[in-house]
Design a protein around this motif. Structure first.
Motif, PDB file in Angstrom:
ATOM      1  N   ASN A  98       0.811  -1.222   0.000  1.00  0.00           N
ATOM      2  CA  ASN A  98       0.000   0.000   0.000  1.00  0.00           C
ATOM      3  C   ASN A  98       0.843   1.269   0.000  1.00  0.00           C
ATOM      4  O   ASN A  98       0.326   2.370  -0.153  1.00  0.00           O
ATOM      5  CB  ASN A  98      -0.982   0.010   1.166  1.00  0.00           C
ATOM      6  CG  ASN A  98      -0.296   0.085   2.529  1.00  0.00           C
ATOM      7  OD1 ASN A  98       0.931   0.158   2.619  1.00  0.00           O
ATOM      8  ND2 ASN A  98      -1.086   0.035   3.589  1.00  0.00           N
ATOM      9  N   GLY A  99       2.151   1.132   0.187  1.00  0.00           N
ATOM     10  CA  GLY A  99       3.041   2.288   0.127  1.00  0.00           C
ATOM     11  C   GLY A  99       3.183   3.042   1.426  1.00  0.00           C
ATOM     12  O   GLY A  99       3.821   4.098   1.455  1.00  0.00           O
ATOM     13  N   ILE A 100       2.630   2.532   2.517  1.00  0.00           N
ATOM     14  CA  ILE A 100       2.810   3.133   3.840  1.00  0.00           C
ATOM     15  C   ILE A 100       3.786   2.265   4.607  1.00  0.00           C
ATOM     16  O   ILE A 100       3.494   1.104   4.915  1.00  0.00           O
ATOM     17  CB  ILE A 100       1.480   3.236   4.623  1.00  0.00           C
ATOM     18  CG1 ILE A 100       0.416   3.962   3.801  1.00  0.00           C
ATOM     19  CG2 ILE A 100       1.713   3.932   5.955  1.00  0.00           C
ATOM     20  CD1 ILE A 100       0.745   5.401   3.488  1.00  0.00           C
ATOM     21  N   THR A 101       4.946   2.799   4.903  1.00  0.00           N
ATOM     22  CA  THR A 101       6.001   2.008   5.534  1.00  0.00           C
ATOM     23  C   THR A 101       6.329   2.540   6.922  1.00  0.00           C
ATOM     24  O   THR A 101       6.186   3.736   7.196  1.00  0.00           O
ATOM     25  CB  THR A 101       7.276   2.013   4.671  1.00  0.00           C
ATOM     26  OG1 THR A 101       8.309   1.262   5.329  1.00  0.00           O
ATOM     27  CG2 THR A 101       7.791   3.435   4.447  1.00  0.00           C
ATOM     28  N   SER A 102       6.782   1.662   7.783  1.00  0.00           N
ATOM     29  CA  SER A 102       7.307   2.125   9.063  1.00  0.00           C
ATOM     30  C   SER A 102       8.738   2.593   8.864  1.00  0.00           C
ATOM     31  O   SER A 102       9.385   2.256   7.865  1.00  0.00           O
ATOM     32  CB  SER A 102       7.259   1.002  10.105  1.00  0.00           C
ATOM     33  OG  SER A 102       8.257   0.030   9.847  1.00  0.00           O
ATOM     34  N   LEU A 103       9.229   3.321   9.821  1.00  0.00           N
ATOM     35  CA  LEU A 103      10.604   3.819   9.756  1.00  0.00           C
ATOM     36  C   LEU A 103      11.578   2.646   9.616  1.00  0.00           C
ATOM     37  O   LEU A 103      12.466   2.660   8.753  1.00  0.00           O
ATOM     38  CB  LEU A 103      10.899   4.640  11.007  1.00  0.00           C
ATOM     39  CG  LEU A 103      12.194   5.448  11.092  1.00  0.00           C
ATOM     40  CD1 LEU A 103      12.051   6.546  12.151  1.00  0.00           C
ATOM     41  CD2 LEU A 103      13.415   4.601  11.394  1.00  0.00           C
ATOM     42  N   THR A 104      11.402   1.627  10.443  1.00  0.00           N
ATOM     43  CA  THR A 104      12.358   0.520  10.433  1.00  0.00           C
ATOM     44  C   THR A 104      12.200  -0.373   9.204  1.00  0.00           C
ATOM     45  O   THR A 104      13.190  -0.920   8.707  1.00  0.00           O
ATOM     46  CB  THR A 104      12.204  -0.339  11.703  1.00  0.00           C
ATOM     47  OG1 THR A 104      10.841  -0.770  11.830  1.00  0.00           O
ATOM     48  CG2 THR A 104      12.587   0.470  12.936  1.00  0.00           C
ATOM     49  N   GLN A 105      10.972  -0.532   8.692  1.00  0.00           N
ATOM     50  CA  GLN A 105      10.785  -1.327   7.472  1.00  0.00           C
ATOM     51  C   GLN A 105      11.576  -0.740   6.312  1.00  0.00           C
ATOM     52  O   GLN A 105      12.193  -1.469   5.527  1.00  0.00           O
ATOM     53  CB  GLN A 105       9.302  -1.379   7.102  1.00  0.00           C
ATOM     54  CG  GLN A 105       8.459  -2.338   7.915  1.00  0.00           C
ATOM     55  CD  GLN A 105       6.983  -2.237   7.559  1.00  0.00           C
ATOM     56  OE1 GLN A 105       6.460  -1.154   7.292  1.00  0.00           O
ATOM     57  NE2 GLN A 105       6.299  -3.364   7.564  1.00  0.00           N
ATOM     58  N   ALA A 106      11.554   0.586   6.174  1.00  0.00           N
ATOM     59  CA  ALA A 106      12.264   1.237   5.080  1.00  0.00           C
ATOM     60  C   ALA A 106      13.773   1.055   5.215  1.00  0.00           C
ATOM     61  O   ALA A 106      14.476   0.836   4.230  1.00  0.00           O
ATOM     62  CB  ALA A 106      11.911   2.719   5.036  1.00  0.00           C
ATOM     63  N   VAL A 107      14.277   1.138   6.442  1.00  0.00           N
ATOM     64  CA  VAL A 107      15.710   0.933   6.672  1.00  0.00           C
ATOM     65  C   VAL A 107      16.103  -0.487   6.283  1.00  0.00           C
ATOM     66  O   VAL A 107      17.085  -0.712   5.558  1.00  0.00           O
ATOM     67  CB  VAL A 107      16.075   1.200   8.142  1.00  0.00           C
ATOM     68  CG1 VAL A 107      17.538   0.829   8.414  1.00  0.00           C
ATOM     69  CG2 VAL A 107      15.835   2.669   8.490  1.00  0.00           C
ATOM     70  N   GLU A 108      15.332  -1.466   6.743  1.00  0.00           N
ATOM     71  CA  GLU A 108      15.650  -2.863   6.472  1.00  0.00           C
ATOM     72  C   GLU A 108      15.582  -3.182   4.979  1.00  0.00           C
ATOM     73  O   GLU A 108      16.442  -3.878   4.433  1.00  0.00           O
ATOM     74  CB  GLU A 108      14.692  -3.768   7.247  1.00  0.00           C
ATOM     75  CG  GLU A 108      14.903  -3.708   8.759  1.00  0.00           C
ATOM     76  CD  GLU A 108      13.765  -4.356   9.536  1.00  0.00           C
ATOM     77  OE1 GLU A 108      12.805  -4.835   8.875  1.00  0.00           O
ATOM     78  OE2 GLU A 108      13.833  -4.375  10.771  1.00  0.00           O
ATOM     79  N   ALA A 109      14.549  -2.663   4.298  1.00  0.00           N
ATOM     80  CA  ALA A 109      14.368  -2.982   2.879  1.00  0.00           C
ATOM     81  C   ALA A 109      15.447  -2.351   2.015  1.00  0.00           C
ATOM     82  O   ALA A 109      15.991  -3.004   1.117  1.00  0.00           O
ATOM     83  CB  ALA A 109      12.986  -2.527   2.418  1.00  0.00           C
TER      84      ALA A 109
END
Length: 414
Positions: A98-109
């Motif tokens: 859906n394009g809504i990410t958490s702060l940590t999800q974006a770092v990990e990805a």
């Protein structure tokens, strides 16, 4: 973004050819590899030995685009925005679809798929959360606005996401996106004429290498284009998409890979763009494991680009007519801490970017009635400030944003 503030964010999405998250790519390697490679070159070692210093492991570096990570086009309610690399991550399930990410999800990805250093990824994701996202839930949108529980009460504004981040996370003179004023506020859609210019910097339709030299040429061109066409052009200040192999462990970004990441198909003069359909190519191999693209690595590449394109350091804008660029006295802006001469020295450009970014107002705080200052302070203290601790940035006690008021296109920068 296209001064230092802009350049740092530009790297990550449209960084150096690149304006807010894994957007563009060039094969610059981390500092420890560069030191070793340079020592080999100085000793007269053949180029093959220099490449072997970098190494290649197909099993570890191949990015999975099958099964749960197969490409799925975005639906009508999914967010996609100005950063091709982030759009691709969402389309392949490395970020929420859906394009809504958490702060940590974006770092990990971004670390897992692109080899972005945790320091750089943490800063960029934290900044997106702080300025364009929801500091309360530690989340942000890679595209348009997102809803928040408090936002439903009308007590605070809705976070606008990267697509609503003009002069905050994105700015004029992007290498592939149009200026806000000349494109009716649309800073998310790729502009085919700009991509065509980039694409045409290499001959043919399947080869070439969009390395630092090509990135530099596109950066120069996009700045000149913005100043010549946009009367409100304003500038408030390639490392992830290259494909790696045993033959080219340092990475090559050719035209086919470039088109895939930018949702473009076709050939020279007959290119077409499908918004939001960015894909990670099949048989695509990320940066070598353990040689991530960090803040110091970016600083080194940024310095090389700025030597060739000094206008990237220019803070200012057009005065209401095209080709009327006027600069800002950085000494007035920062209370004498920085000036035009010192900005190009050492880590000063990054330090100035860091200082400038922290002065912007988060979307969620506009018209705020409730106190969310604690959440904001936590993000700054826990996720942003530590990433720059090693740079020993001088403290700016006075940051005079009033100097921007004379620029018609500076809305959002103060």
């Amino acid at each position: 973004m296209k001064t230092t503030t802009q350049a740092l964010l530009a790297l990550a999405c449209t960084a150096a050819l690149t304006s807010a998250f894994p957007f563009m790519a060039e094969p610059g390697a981390a500092e420890h590899y560069l030191r070793h490679a340079r020592s080999l070159q100085a000793s007269g070692a053949p180029d093959l030995e220099v490449k072997r210093a970098l190494g290649f492991d197909a099993a570890l570096q191949k990015v999975d685009v099958s099964g749960s990570h197969a490409f799925v086009a975005p639906g009508s309610g999914d967010k996609r925005g100005p950063c091709p690399g982030l759009n691709a991550l969402a389309n392949h399930g490395y970020l929420p679809h859906n394009g809504i990410t958490s702060l940590t999800q974006a770092v990990e990805a971004t670390n897992k798929v692109y080899g972005m250093g945790v320091d750089l990824a943490t800063f960029l994701s934290a900044y997106a959360t702080l300025i364009d996202g929801d500091p309360l839930s530690l989340s942000w949108s890679i595209g348009g606005e997102q809803s928040t529980l408090l936002g439903l009460t009308g007590l605070i504004s809705k976070p606008q996401g990267l697509s609503g981040s003009h002069n905050k996370y994105e700015s004029d003179s992007s290498p592939s996106r149009g200026d806000s004023f000349t494109h009716n506020g649309d800073v998310s859609s790729l502009q085919l004429d700009m991509f065509q210019h980039l694409y045409g910097l290499q001959l043919g339709d399947s080869g070439g290498n969009y390395d630092l030299g090509v990135v530099t040429e596109q950066a120069r061109w996009s700045i000149q284009k913005s100043r010549a066409e946009n009367p409100q052009s304003f500038a408030f200040i390639p490392a992830f998409m290259s494909n790696h192999s045993a033959e080219h462990p340092e990475g090559v970004l050719d035209q086919n890979v470039l088109k895939s990441f930018f949702a473009v198909s076709g050939t020279q003069g007959k290119l077409s763009y499908q918004k939001g359909h960015e894909q990670i190519p099949a048989n695509w191999y990320r940066r070598p494991i353990g040689i991530d693209y960090t803040i110091p690595g970016y600083s080194a590449d940024n310095t090389l680009i700025q030597l060739q394109v000094p206008e990237r350091l220019a803070v200012g804008g057009n005065m209401g007519t095209v080709n009327s660029f006027a600069g800002v006295d950085l000494s007035d802006l920062t209370g004498g801490v920085y000036n035009t001469q010192t900005l190009a020295q050492g880590n000063n450009a990054l330090c100035f970017a860091y200082t400038s970014l922290l002065t912007l107002t988060p979307d969620i705080l506009k018209g705020v009635v409730v106190d969310v200052a604690g959440a904001v302070d936590k993000i700054v203290g826990q996720f942003i400030t530590p990433q720059f601790a090693s740079l020993n940035c001088p403290s700016v006690q006075y940051y005079n944003k009033d100097v921007f008021r004379k620029f018609p296109g500076a809305a959002g920068a103060y």
